[in-house]
Design a protein around this motif. Structure first.
Motif, PDB file in Angstrom:
ATOM      1  N   ALA A   1       0.763  -1.310   0.141  1.00  0.00           N
ATOM      2  CA  ALA A   1      -0.460  -0.354  -0.205  1.00  0.00           C
ATOM      3  C   ALA A   1       1.241   1.208  -0.461  1.00  0.00           C
ATOM      4  O   ALA A   1       0.441   2.320  -0.423  1.00  0.00           O
ATOM      5  N   LEU A   2       1.655   1.421   0.568  1.00  0.00           N
ATOM      6  CA  LEU A   2       2.228   2.153   0.938  1.00  0.00           C
ATOM      7  C   LEU A   2       3.485   2.578  -0.346  1.00  0.00           C
ATOM      8  O   LEU A   2       4.130   4.157  -1.120  1.00  0.00           O
ATOM      9  N   ARG A   3       3.369   1.922  -1.250  1.00  0.00           N
ATOM     10  CA  ARG A   3       4.378   0.702  -2.295  1.00  0.00           C
ATOM     11  C   ARG A   3       3.388   1.831  -3.673  1.00  0.00           C
ATOM     12  O   ARG A   3       3.686   2.961  -4.513  1.00  0.00           O
ATOM     13  N   ARG A   4       1.910   1.645  -3.955  1.00  0.00           N
ATOM     14  CA  ARG A   4       1.447   1.931  -4.191  1.00  0.00           C
ATOM     15  C   ARG A   4       0.919   3.600  -3.783  1.00  0.00           C
ATOM     16  O   ARG A   4       1.046   4.712  -4.936  1.00  0.00           O
ATOM     17  N   TYR A   5       1.533   3.896  -2.691  1.00  0.00           N
ATOM     18  CA  TYR A   5       0.599   5.771  -2.324  1.00  0.00           C
ATOM     19  C   TYR A   5       1.971   5.838  -2.661  1.00  0.00           C
ATOM     20  O   TYR A   5       1.673   7.638  -3.486  1.00  0.00           O
ATOM     21  N   ILE A   6       3.453   5.902  -2.486  1.00  0.00           N
ATOM     22  CA  ILE A   6       4.160   6.383  -3.026  1.00  0.00           C
ATOM     23  C   ILE A   6       4.734   6.311  -4.868  1.00  0.00           C
ATOM     24  O   ILE A   6       5.111   7.509  -5.787  1.00  0.00           O
ATOM     25  N   ALA A   7       4.361   5.910  -5.432  1.00  0.00           N
ATOM     26  CA  ALA A   7       3.890   5.974  -6.530  1.00  0.00           C
ATOM     27  C   ALA A   7       3.010   6.876  -7.084  1.00  0.00           C
ATOM     28  O   ALA A   7       3.409   7.288  -8.558  1.00  0.00           O
ATOM     29  N   GLU A   8       1.780   6.683  -6.169  1.00  0.00           N
ATOM     30  CA  GLU A   8       1.049   7.810  -6.741  1.00  0.00           C
ATOM     31  C   GLU A   8       1.691   9.163  -6.971  1.00  0.00           C
ATOM     32  O   GLU A   8       0.473   9.906  -8.257  1.00  0.00           O
TER      33      GLU A   8
END
Length: 145
Positions: free
Chosen positions: A100-107
């Motif tokens: 979830a954190l990786r997806r947030y950072i990518a966003e």
């Protein structure tokens, strides 16, 4: 390009480093005894980093505000749902949180790139309808090369 330089060399070549940063867009990690001490980046990148930091702090503040008023049962339900998903996928809750954190950072990175692109388009006087035409022209040039 990200480069490493000793503090002594940075002191001796500050003018050259400033040119490389401001003109070429390079960044430098300044080290003393092999340990990183500081980073030299251009103003545009620094401003984007400041914006990202402010955005992340605001997002974190919103999460904490929502959590303050959250129903403990609702939080427990979300945790149990995460555990169920983790078990079904043979993963841990920590793995789900990291994803979830990786997806947030990518966003966030996508948003940063979008802000940068919009800023550059505005500077160049480009309109939204110009973008597809420019992409098509570029692809045609690449196909003919």
């Amino acid at each position: 390009m990200l480069k490493k330089i000793s503090a002594m060399k940075a002191r001796q070549n500050l003018g050259q480093l400033l040119n490389e940063v401001s003109i070429r867009g390079d960044s430098f990690i300044i080290e003393r005894a092999g340990k990183p001490l500081a980073v030299l980046v251009d103003m545009e990148r620094f401003e984007l980093l400041q914006e990202d930091q402010n955005f992340a702090l605001q997002a974190l503040k919103k999460v904490w505000e929502k959590m303050a008023g959250a129903d403990p049962e609702e939080i427990q339900k979300a945790i149990k749902e995460a555990e169920k998903i983790a078990k079904e996928e043979n993963r841990t809750r920590s793995e789900l949180m990291r994803e979830a954190l990786r997806r947030y950072i990518a966003e966030m990175e996508l948003r940063r790139l979008q802000r940068y692109g919009m800023k550059k388009a505005k500077e160049l006087g480009l309109k939204e309808e110009d973008v597809q035409r420019l992409i098509d022209e570029y692809r045609a040039e690449q196909a003919n090369a």
